[in-house]
Design a protein around this motif. Structure first.
Motif, PDB file in Angstrom:
ATOM      1  N   LEU B 168       0.840  -1.204   0.000  1.00 29.78           N
ATOM      2  CA  LEU B 168       0.000   0.000   0.000  1.00 29.78           C
ATOM      3  C   LEU B 168       0.872   1.250   0.000  1.00 29.78           C
ATOM      4  CD1 LEU B 168      -3.167   0.357   0.350  1.00 29.78           C
ATOM      5  CD2 LEU B 168      -2.629   1.032   2.659  1.00 29.78           C
ATOM      6  N   GLY B 169       1.847   1.262   0.907  1.00 30.84           N
ATOM      7  CA  GLY B 169       2.736   2.420   0.999  1.00 30.84           C
ATOM      8  C   GLY B 169       3.525   2.619  -0.289  1.00 30.84           C
ATOM      9  N   LEU B 170       4.019   1.518  -0.878  1.00 30.88           N
ATOM     10  CA  LEU B 170       4.807   1.640  -2.114  1.00 30.88           C
ATOM     11  C   LEU B 170       3.950   2.175  -3.257  1.00 30.88           C
ATOM     12  CD1 LEU B 170       6.984  -1.592  -2.029  1.00 30.88           C
ATOM     13  CD2 LEU B 170       7.714   0.757  -1.687  1.00 30.88           C
ATOM     14  N   SER B 171       2.650   1.820  -3.249  1.00 28.77           N
ATOM     15  CA  SER B 171       1.801   2.293  -4.345  1.00 28.77           C
ATOM     16  C   SER B 171       1.582   3.811  -4.256  1.00 28.77           C
ATOM     17  CB  SER B 171       0.456   1.565  -4.341  1.00 28.77           C
ATOM     18  OG  SER B 171      -0.348   2.045  -3.300  1.00 28.77           O
ATOM     19  N   TRP B 172       1.756   4.389  -3.058  1.00 30.85           N
ATOM     20  CA  TRP B 172       1.589   5.846  -2.930  1.00 30.85           C
ATOM     21  C   TRP B 172       2.803   6.595  -3.443  1.00 30.85           C
ATOM     22  CZ3 TRP B 172      -0.299   6.248   2.863  1.00 30.85           C
ATOM     23  CH2 TRP B 172      -1.573   5.656   2.960  1.00 30.85           C
ATOM     24  N   VAL B 173       3.956   5.912  -3.463  1.00 34.97           N
ATOM     25  CA  VAL B 173       5.205   6.642  -3.703  1.00 34.97           C
ATOM     26  C   VAL B 173       5.186   7.359  -5.051  1.00 34.97           C
ATOM     27  CG1 VAL B 173       7.685   6.383  -4.013  1.00 34.97           C
ATOM     28  CG2 VAL B 173       6.538   5.161  -2.190  1.00 34.97           C
ATOM     29  N   THR B 174       4.708   6.667  -6.110  1.00 38.91           N
ATOM     30  CA  THR B 174       4.729   7.314  -7.423  1.00 38.91           C
ATOM     31  C   THR B 174       3.764   8.500  -7.456  1.00 38.91           C
ATOM     32  OG1 THR B 174       3.194   5.613  -8.159  1.00 38.91           O
ATOM     33  CG2 THR B 174       5.494   5.336  -8.755  1.00 38.91           C
ATOM     34  N   VAL B 175       2.659   8.391  -6.712  1.00 40.67           N
ATOM     35  CA  VAL B 175       1.726   9.519  -6.641  1.00 40.67           C
ATOM     36  C   VAL B 175       2.425  10.724  -6.034  1.00 40.67           C
ATOM     37  CG1 VAL B 175      -0.422  10.328  -5.622  1.00 40.67           C
ATOM     38  CG2 VAL B 175      -0.246   7.985  -6.423  1.00 40.67           C
ATOM     39  N   ILE B 176       3.181  10.473  -4.956  1.00 43.84           N
ATOM     40  CA  ILE B 176       3.908  11.563  -4.290  1.00 43.84           C
ATOM     41  C   ILE B 176       4.982  12.125  -5.217  1.00 43.84           C
ATOM     42  CG2 ILE B 176       5.383  12.093  -2.315  1.00 43.84           C
ATOM     43  CD1 ILE B 176       3.909   9.706  -0.904  1.00 43.84           C
ATOM     44  N   MET B 177       5.669  11.226  -5.942  1.00 45.41           N
ATOM     45  CA  MET B 177       6.737  11.668  -6.837  1.00 45.41           C
ATOM     46  C   MET B 177       6.198  12.584  -7.923  1.00 45.41           C
ATOM     47  SD  MET B 177       8.769   8.083  -7.129  1.00 45.41           S
ATOM     48  CE  MET B 177       9.565   8.341  -8.690  1.00 45.41           C
ATOM     49  N   THR B 178       5.074  12.203  -8.531  1.00 43.81           N
ATOM     50  CA  THR B 178       4.576  13.011  -9.651  1.00 43.81           C
ATOM     51  C   THR B 178       3.949  14.309  -9.171  1.00 43.81           C
ATOM     52  OG1 THR B 178       2.562  11.703  -9.611  1.00 43.81           O
ATOM     53  CG2 THR B 178       4.219  11.087 -11.223  1.00 43.81           C
ATOM     54  N   ALA B 179       3.303  14.287  -8.009  1.00 46.88           N
ATOM     55  CA  ALA B 179       2.687  15.516  -7.511  1.00 46.88           C
ATOM     56  C   ALA B 179       3.717  16.387  -6.806  1.00 46.88           C
ATOM     57  CB  ALA B 179       1.548  15.184  -6.555  1.00 46.88           C
ATOM     58  N   GLY B 180       4.796  15.786  -6.351  1.00 48.23           N
ATOM     59  CA  GLY B 180       5.837  16.547  -5.670  1.00 48.23           C
ATOM     60  C   GLY B 180       5.427  17.041  -4.302  1.00 48.23           C
TER      61      GLY B 180
END
Lengths: 197, 360
Positions: B168-180
């Motif tokens: 679950l946590g890993l799936s959020w990482v790309t969201v955080i990366m793209t939104a910054g």
């Protein structure tokens, strides 16, 4: 005092108190939970000091992951509380099973109760110096423990028939000594008989 | 009466907390009814239809029943833990929802109010931390009851929860990366413009991992092993009755709502309508948001009516050997794409900053 400072003192103190509990609690699971409280309070202190990122990481990594693993292992291994019976009590327990006061498969809670009761009624024998039978509260304490054992913990195991009258003799002599307000150095009388003189 | 700025802030925050709390309670009780009703239709039954119109008062009747039921506590239970477990579960469940935005902002009496209780800089990390603490409710409940089925259920549930938490946590990482940004409001603003900007399309693998891990995290079918009644009676809450049982149940449903709300905010555009000609300001945004959350909740029920349950070893293999590697690989892929500049994940020129500043 500003609210921030008050919160800092509160959670700082909580971290210390819980830290003390971790060390001094005898029950492993309670210890583990106290450690969680310590880690959580530290996280809040980090937050108050202006680093919410460290606070979040503290909770995620320590309180959330590592402590869950700790608890998991504790529960899986079913670690009991730390007060292991001493040699005397372990021997008492083995003897009680041998005589037939309780079965070898009795639950831990009941077995402890039985050993505790035997330990209690041997009080005059263990007492160093003169034992004052007249002032002793042993009968009521033994009664309370016996009631607790029978009615709360459900220990209803009848003792073997050949020992039943032995009880009556012992209790009778105790009550007689109490009636005549005897003070006797029982320990000194018993030691030679046990070869401990 | 004039209030100081601090008092105004506190008043607004208190009102928001109360409203959200009530809404959650209502959605929770409605959800129990919707779930039973929809599931019944899927199985060619009627479901509860006697209490009130269409049986809609069934949750109320259930609530009254649970309130007046006798509290039973097993003799060998550890009292403090037995009482604390439902409280831990329900408090952490409600805490998680505090940083979730459910709309942009509304203007009341000339004052702009953002539709979110707290906009933390580390919003997503906060949610992750709080849900990680939620596991303790399950662990405590399973251990405190002094029942082997409870203990086994508790161990299983906690193992499942922290295995899938990772994915679950890993799936959020790309969201955080793209939104910054860790701020959920920033992430929603990043998806503004139209449905083609939503993360569920741009970051589809992460979305799939999130859906699976989210369902597992709240123990919903096909991951409802804690409720494998043929093996574990009722899992960690076997010994619970009356209000304590109701609290545990409430925690489960609130967690499910949190997962749905996060799915909407992180991947489905949050309160944005998704169509440029439909405005998503103010209360209209709340409407789009609620519709999307309702849809995700419905999918949860739909899954329950459709899929069989995983076996425990399959569950563990799937979590650790499929989901976690996929999520980790996707992080590398997105990182590579961003670093090489092949794909521009910023849909508009700096939209997040301007909108977020405006909301202040």
């Amino acid at each position: 005092m500003t609210p921030d400072l008050a919160l800092f003192y509160f959670f700082g103190a909580l971290a210390l108190v819980a830290g003390g509990c971790v060390v001094f609690q005898r029950h492993t699971v309670v210890s583990a939970f106290a450690l969680i409280v310590t880690l959580g309070s530290l996280a809040i202190v980090y937050g108050l000091l202006g680093s919410p990122f460290i606070a979040a990481l503290q909770v995620i990594v320590y309180a959330g992951a590592i402590m869950v693993l700790f608890l998991f292992v504790i529960m899986l291994l079913n670690v009991k509380s730390e007060d292991h019976p001493t040699g005397d009590r372990r021997a008492l327990r083995a003897a009680a099973v041998e005589i037939g006061y309780m079965g070898a498969d009795e639950t831990e809670e009941r077995a402890r109760g039985v050993v505790e009761l035997i330990w209690l009624v041997c009080e005059p024998l263990r007492h160093q110096g003169m034992y004052d039978f007249g002032r002793s509260t042993l009968p009521s304490r033994a009664r309370d423990l016996g009631f607790d054992l029978a009615f709360r913990r459900g220990f209803l195991h009848a003792p073997p028939p050949e020992t039943v009258f032995l009880h009556r003799k012992l209790v009778g002599s105790f009550l007689l000594c109490a009636r005549i307000r005897a003070t006797v150095d029982v320990n000194a009388l018993v030691r030679p008989l046990l070869g401990l003189a | 009466v004039t209030l100081s700025p601090l008092q105004q802030e506190l008043l607004i925050a208190a009102v928001k907390v109360l409203v959200i709390f009530q809404v959650l309670l209502v959605v929770f009780s409605l959800m129990t009814w919707v779930e039973r009703r929809v599931l019944a239709f899927m199985q060619f039954r009627l479901g509860p239809n006697r209490t009130g119109p269409f049986g809609i008062l069934q949750p109320l009747a259930d609530g009254i029943k649970l309130f007046f039921k006798e509290e039973a506590m097993p003799e060998g239970a550890t009292r403090w833990a037995f009482v604390a477990a439902p409280l831990v579960a329900v408090i952490t469940a409600f805490m998680a929802i505090a940083v979730v935005p459910y709309g942009g902002s509304v203007t009341v009496l000339g004052r702009e109010i953002s539709l979110q209780i707290a906009d933390l800089d580390v919003g997503l990390l906060y949610i992750f931390a709080v849900t990680a603490l939620g596991v303790y409710g399950v662990v405590l409940a399973g251990w405190a009851a002094n029942n082997k089925y409870s203990l086994m259920g508790g161990l299983r549930s906690s193992a499942q929860m922290f295995s899938y938490e990772l994915a679950l946590g890993l799936s959020w990482v790309t969201v955080i990366m793209t939104a910054g940004s860790f701020k959920i409001a920033d992430i929603v603003n990043h998806q503004a413009g139209g449905f083609w900007n939503w993360n569920c399309f741009w970051l589809a693998p992460a979305f799939l991992v999130y859906c699976v891990a989210g369902a597992a995290e709240v123990s919903r079918t096909p991951f409802d092993l804690p409720e494998a009644e043929t093996e574990l009676v009722a899992g960690f809450h076997t010994e619970y009755s009356s209000m304590k049982f109701a609290l545990l149940q409430m925690a489960e449903y609130v967690n499910m709502i949190t997962v749905s709300v996060l799915a909407v905010n992180l991947f489905l555009g949050g309160w944005n309508s998704g169509l440029p000609f439909l405005p998503s300001q103010g209360l209209l945004g709340v409407l789009w948001f609620s519709l999307k959350v309702g849809l995700v909740l419905f999918v949860f029920v739909w899954l329950r009516g459709t899929l069989p349950r995983f076996r425990y070893d399959q569950l563990m293999h799937f979590g650790w050997k499929v989901l976690v590697p996929v999520a980790a690989l996707w992080i590398l892929v997105v990182g590579g794409l961003i670093a090489s500049g092949l794909v521009d994940f910023r849909h508009q020129p700096e939209p997040a900053a301007t909108v977020a500043e405006g909301a202040r």
